[in-house]
Design a protein around this motif. Structure first.
Motif, PDB file in Angstrom:
ATOM      1  N   PRO A   1       0.472  -1.236  -0.273  1.00 41.98           N
ATOM      2  CA  PRO A   1       0.154  -0.083   0.062  1.00 41.98           C
ATOM      3  C   PRO A   1       0.953   1.307   0.146  1.00 41.98           C
ATOM      4  CG  PRO A   1      -0.820  -1.626   1.577  1.00 41.98           C
ATOM      5  CD  PRO A   1       0.247  -2.314   0.974  1.00 41.98           C
ATOM      6  N   GLY A   2       0.671   2.334  -1.701  1.00 36.06           N
ATOM      7  CA  GLY A   2       0.999   2.979  -0.730  1.00 36.06           C
ATOM      8  C   GLY A   2       1.387   4.207  -2.054  1.00 36.06           C
ATOM      9  N   SER A   3       2.461   5.507  -1.909  1.00 32.10           N
ATOM     10  CA  SER A   3       2.123   6.144  -3.226  1.00 32.10           C
ATOM     11  C   SER A   3       3.017   6.386  -4.004  1.00 32.10           C
ATOM     12  CB  SER A   3       0.866   7.806  -2.908  1.00 32.10           C
ATOM     13  OG  SER A   3       2.168   8.028  -1.980  1.00 32.10           O
ATOM     14  N   GLY A   4       3.806   5.290  -3.954  1.00 32.80           N
ATOM     15  CA  GLY A   4       5.806   5.455  -4.259  1.00 32.80           C
ATOM     16  C   GLY A   4       5.701   4.438  -5.228  1.00 32.80           C
ATOM     17  N   ASN A   5       6.817   4.194  -5.740  1.00 37.40           N
ATOM     18  CA  ASN A   5       6.692   3.192  -6.707  1.00 37.40           C
ATOM     19  C   ASN A   5       7.025   1.791  -5.993  1.00 37.40           C
ATOM     20  OD1 ASN A   5       7.680   4.393  -9.135  1.00 37.40           O
ATOM     21  ND2 ASN A   5       9.773   5.051  -8.723  1.00 37.40           N
ATOM     22  N   GLY A   6       6.130   0.800  -6.977  1.00 38.23           N
ATOM     23  CA  GLY A   6       6.008  -0.502  -6.312  1.00 38.23           C
ATOM     24  C   GLY A   6       5.216  -0.655  -5.934  1.00 38.23           C
ATOM     25  N   GLN A   7       4.731   0.583  -5.274  1.00 36.91           N
ATOM     26  CA  GLN A   7       3.187   0.769  -3.390  1.00 36.91           C
ATOM     27  C   GLN A   7       2.281   1.226  -4.613  1.00 36.91           C
ATOM     28  OE1 GLN A   7       4.990   3.516  -1.805  1.00 36.91           O
ATOM     29  NE2 GLN A   7       5.131   2.268  -0.096  1.00 36.91           N
ATOM     30  N   PHE A   8       0.721   0.347  -4.451  1.00 38.84           N
ATOM     31  CA  PHE A   8      -0.173   0.689  -4.962  1.00 38.84           C
ATOM     32  C   PHE A   8      -1.646   0.862  -4.493  1.00 38.84           C
ATOM     33  CE2 PHE A   8       1.751  -3.017  -7.113  1.00 38.84           C
ATOM     34  CZ  PHE A   8       2.352  -2.364  -7.797  1.00 38.84           C
ATOM     35  N   GLU A   9      -2.511   1.611  -4.914  1.00 35.77           N
ATOM     36  CA  GLU A   9      -4.099   2.199  -3.889  1.00 35.77           C
ATOM     37  C   GLU A   9      -4.613   1.094  -4.490  1.00 35.77           C
ATOM     38  OE1 GLU A   9      -4.255   3.895  -1.262  1.00 35.77           O
ATOM     39  OE2 GLU A   9      -2.271   4.252  -1.322  1.00 35.77           O
ATOM     40  N   ALA A  10      -4.890   1.085  -5.771  1.00 35.08           N
ATOM     41  CA  ALA A  10      -5.369   0.196  -6.545  1.00 35.08           C
ATOM     42  C   ALA A  10      -5.423  -0.909  -7.662  1.00 35.08           C
ATOM     43  CB  ALA A  10      -7.374   0.654  -6.855  1.00 35.08           C
ATOM     44  N   PRO A  11      -4.900  -1.838  -7.437  1.00 34.09           N
ATOM     45  CA  PRO A  11      -3.898  -2.377  -8.630  1.00 34.09           C
ATOM     46  C   PRO A  11      -5.152  -3.329  -9.473  1.00 34.09           C
ATOM     47  CG  PRO A  11      -3.113  -3.281  -6.635  1.00 34.09           C
ATOM     48  CD  PRO A  11      -3.476  -2.587  -6.449  1.00 34.09           C
TER      49      PRO A  11
END
Length: 72
Positions: A39-49
């Motif tokens: 979870p998150g907003s950085g590279n490799g992080q997703f909110e709703a993949p």
């Protein structure tokens, strides 16, 4: 699970998991061979993949609908 794609090159199945905010990759026998994302907003992080696709060279493209971006 939300999005599903198959690699023609390796035969792996790629599955996006919206609630877990990650992507899992399974081999032809159904065994998980790789998992990435958090979870998150950085590279490799997703909110709703949600959407996933696999290129002919096995690059995995993940569309994150909340962040309005695609990560490779």
């Amino acid at each position: 699970p939300w999005g599903v794609a198959c690699s023609a090159r390796s035969g792996h199945l790629v599955v996006s998991e919206v609630d877990n905010r990650r992507v899992q990759i399974f081999d032809a026998a159904g065994t998980a061979v790789r998992c990435f994302g958090s979870p998150g907003s950085g590279n490799g992080q997703f909110e709703a993949p949600r959407g996933v696709a696999v290129s002919s060279s096995d690059e995995v493209f993940v569309a994150d609908t909340t962040k309005h971006n695609i990560q490779v």
